[in-house]
Design a protein around this motif. Sequence first.
Motif, mmCIF file in Angstrom:
data_model
loop_
_atom_site.group_PDB
_atom_site.id
_atom_site.type_symbol
_atom_site.label_atom_id
_atom_site.label_comp_id
_atom_site.label_asym_id
_atom_site.label_seq_id
_atom_site.Cartn_x
_atom_site.Cartn_y
_atom_site.Cartn_z
ATOM 1 N N ARG A 14 2.280 24.750 2.589
ATOM 2 C CA ARG A 14 1.318 24.356 1.587
ATOM 3 C C ARG A 14 0.032 24.538 2.391
ATOM 4 O O ARG A 14 -0.994 24.876 1.989
ATOM 5 N N LEU A 15 -0.133 24.586 3.607
ATOM 6 C CA LEU A 15 -1.325 24.703 4.486
ATOM 7 C C LEU A 15 -1.865 26.015 4.421
ATOM 8 O O LEU A 15 -1.060 27.060 4.348
ATOM 9 N N PHE A 38 1.461 9.347 -6.430
ATOM 10 C CA PHE A 38 2.153 10.735 -6.338
ATOM 11 C C PHE A 38 2.810 10.994 -7.196
ATOM 12 O O PHE A 38 2.992 12.091 -7.868
ATOM 13 N N LEU A 52 -1.951 11.307 8.981
ATOM 14 C CA LEU A 52 -1.944 11.987 7.824
ATOM 15 C C LEU A 52 -1.819 13.340 7.830
ATOM 16 O O LEU A 52 -1.347 14.042 6.818
ATOM 17 N N LEU A 53 -2.157 13.995 8.936
ATOM 18 C CA LEU A 53 -2.135 15.590 9.064
ATOM 19 C C LEU A 53 -0.746 16.082 9.727
ATOM 20 O O LEU A 53 -0.730 17.240 10.183
ATOM 21 N N SER A 73 1.032 -1.157 0.088
ATOM 22 C CA SER A 73 0.124 -0.070 -0.193
ATOM 23 C C SER A 73 0.877 1.042 -0.019
ATOM 24 O O SER A 73 0.541 2.295 -0.773
ATOM 25 N N ILE A 103 7.987 13.153 -0.365
ATOM 26 C CA ILE A 103 6.786 12.350 0.276
ATOM 27 C C ILE A 103 7.357 10.774 0.605
ATOM 28 O O ILE A 103 6.799 10.352 1.755
ATOM 29 N N PHE A 146 2.855 14.424 3.954
ATOM 30 C CA PHE A 146 2.435 14.589 2.167
ATOM 31 C C PHE A 146 2.682 16.039 1.972
ATOM 32 O O PHE A 146 2.506 16.399 0.658
ATOM 33 N N PHE A 147 2.809 17.090 2.738
ATOM 34 C CA PHE A 147 2.746 18.446 2.226
ATOM 35 C C PHE A 147 3.847 19.322 3.136
ATOM 36 O O PHE A 147 3.894 18.820 4.355
ATOM 37 N N GLY A 164 -9.344 5.022 13.879
ATOM 38 C CA GLY A 164 -10.094 6.177 12.457
ATOM 39 C C GLY A 164 -9.996 7.775 13.139
ATOM 40 O O GLY A 164 -9.866 8.420 12.263
ATOM 41 N N PHE A 165 -10.174 7.877 14.437
ATOM 42 C CA PHE A 165 -10.270 9.238 14.861
ATOM 43 C C PHE A 165 -9.086 9.837 15.584
ATOM 44 O O PHE A 165 -9.068 11.081 15.801
ATOM 45 N N VAL A 198 -5.032 7.834 12.496
ATOM 46 C CA VAL A 198 -5.051 8.027 11.255
ATOM 47 C C VAL A 198 -4.784 9.848 10.855
ATOM 48 O O VAL A 198 -4.041 10.041 10.309
ATOM 49 N N PRO A 199 -5.748 10.370 11.705
ATOM 50 C CA PRO A 199 -5.659 11.984 11.372
ATOM 51 C C PRO A 199 -4.227 12.519 11.954
ATOM 52 O O PRO A 199 -3.649 13.286 11.198
ATOM 53 N N LEU A 230 2.034 1.714 -3.677
ATOM 54 C CA LEU A 230 0.999 2.307 -4.355
ATOM 55 C C LEU A 230 0.694 3.840 -4.131
ATOM 56 O O LEU A 230 0.588 4.484 -4.922
ATOM 57 N N PHE A 231 0.876 4.204 -2.777
ATOM 58 C CA PHE A 231 0.740 5.508 -2.447
ATOM 59 C C PHE A 231 1.609 6.462 -3.255
ATOM 60 O O PHE A 231 1.362 7.503 -3.764
#
Lengths: 288, 271
Positions: free
Chosen positions: A225-226, A74, A215-216, A66, A94, A220-221, A207-208, A211-212, A69-70
Motif C-alpha cells: 500500500r505504500l 477501522f 505508526l509507520l 483506545s 490490523i 495499519f497497512f 512524539g518524535f 510514535v512515528p 476504539l481504533f
Amino acid sequence: MTGVGGSPEAEGAAVGAAAPVLAFRAWRPLSFRRFNWRGLWTVYYGYGLFRFLRFGLETLAGPLVSSMLFLLVFVVGQRSLGEMLPGVGLKEFIAPGVALYALAYTAFQNSAAMIVLDKMEGTIADVQMAPLSALEVIAGFVLSAATCGLMSGALVALGTAVFVDYSYFDVTFVLGFAVLAALLFALLGTIAGLWAERWDHYGAVEGFLIVPLGLLSGTFFSVERLPEAFRDWIYFNPVFYAVDGFRAGFIGQAETSLALGAGLLAALNLTLAVLAWRLFAAGYKIRP
Amino acid sequence: MEHQTLSLGGTRVRHMGRVNWRGLWTLYMKEVRRFLNVFTQTLLAPMVTTLLFLAIFTLALGGGGRVVGGVPFATFLAPGLIMMAMVQNAFANTSSSLVIAKVQGNIVDVLMPPLSPAELTLGMAGGGVTRGIMVGLAVGLGMWIFVPVTIHNPLFILFHGVMASLMLSLLGMIGGIWSEKFDHIAAVTNFVITPFSFLSGTFYSIQRLPETWQIVAHFNPFFYMIDGFRYGFIGHADGNLTLGIVVMAGVNLFLWFVTYRMFATGYRLKP
C-alpha cells in the motif's frame, strides 16, 4: 571492612580487601553471593510492576479502550474495502498490529516515565544506594517494563478477539515476537529515561521517535500500500519486523523473512541492553 | 466594588474597575506561556502525530481513489483530524494546568489574587482556546503540504474551531477541578474524551453507520463540531448546520455556567 559483613568466609570479604575504602558493594551482606536475586526481584516487582498495577484502571484499561476504539473506527470505515493481504481482511490485518502497538507503547512509557519521575524527584538515589549492581538494576527496570507491556498487549489481543476471528494461531511466533518487541521498547524507554532531564525531553522522544516508529511500522497497512518511494525505507524500521512476525502468528502470512526479523530484533536488543547497562554503570546523567 | 485606599509603607492599593483587566491578562499570559515554554511537546508533537494519523488512515482506508462525501478520502479526513488535535490539546491545557497546580499545592497562587470566578474561568479558558487554535493552525499548515485543502466557508471554520476549543477547555477545567490525582484526569481523558472524539465521525461519514447508531451519533456534541468544521472546508455536511451551531453554543453556555459555579463555590479547590 570485614567487620561490617560479619564473618570473613565468603567472596565478599576477598573483594573488599582489595577494593578502596568507599566501595559500597563490598558492604553487602555475605548472603548475596554473586547475583543479588532478591534485590533484582525487589526492583522488578516492588519498584516497577507494583507501581504499574497500583494504577490498574488507567494503565491497563486506558490502552485497551483506545485500542478498541481504533479498531472500531477501522471496522466502521472498512465495509467494501476488500483485503489487505491475499485472503486477509483489513480487520484481521490490523487487530494484531493494534495489540502490538499497545504493548510497545506501554513498555516504553513504563520504563521511561518511571526513570524520569525518579530523576525529577531525586528518588533514583534509592536504587543507586541499594546493594545492586548496574546490571541488576537495569535488568529489573527492563524486565518489569517489558512485563507491563506484555500484560497490556495480551489484554488488547484478548479484547480484539471479540470482534476478530483468529482461526490460525501460532503461539511460538506470537509470544516470541511479543517478548522481543516488549524488550526493545523497554530498553528504548530505559535509555530515553536516562537521557531525559525534564518531562519535555521525555515528550520529545515519545512524539518524535516512538510514535512515528510505531505508526509507520506497517501496523495499519501492508507494504504494497505504500507509495513506491517509501517501500524500501520501511525495512529500516525495526518495529516493522516485530509487527510482521507478531501478526504472522495470527494470520499465518508474513511480508518478510521471520528468521531475519527475529535475528535482527535479538541483535538490536542485545546492543541496546549493553548500552543501557553501560550508561547506568557509568552514571550517565544520574550521578552528580 | 469600592476599595479603601490604604497606605502600606508607601505602596498604594491598586484600584480596579468592574473587571480586573490586568489580573485577567496576567492569568491568561501565565496559561499561554506555560505551554509555549515546552512548545515541542505542546505544538510540534501533536502536529507530527496528526500527520502520521493522516498518513496511516489514508494508506489503510483510502485505497483505490476512494471518495467520501463527494471529496477524496484524505480531503474528507483532514478537517476531522485537525479538529481532533485542537480539542485534545485544548482539553490537555486547562486540565493539566489545574491538576498540576492542585497536586503541587500552588493552586493558591491562582485562588488568592483578586480575581472573580468569572475572570478565572475566562482567563484559563482563554489559554486553552489559544493552544487549540495554535495547534489547529500548525496541523492545518502541515496538512496543506500533503493534501489539497479547500476552504468553502471560513466563518464555519472559525466558529466551530473556537467553539470546540472553548468547549474542551471548559471540560478540561471541570475535569481538572474534579480530579484529585493525576490518574483521575487520565481516566477522564481515556474514558470520556477519547471515545467521544473517536466516535464523532472524524474517520467515516456518519451515513455509513447502521440506522440506530446514526441516531446515537446525533447526541454526541463532538459530531456537530467536526461536521460543521468540515463543512467549512469541503462544503458537505452530514447533519443539520443550524442545529450544530445551536448545540455548540448551548453546550458551551451550560459548561461555562458549571465551571463558573465550581470556581464560585470552591468545589474541591478550597478547603
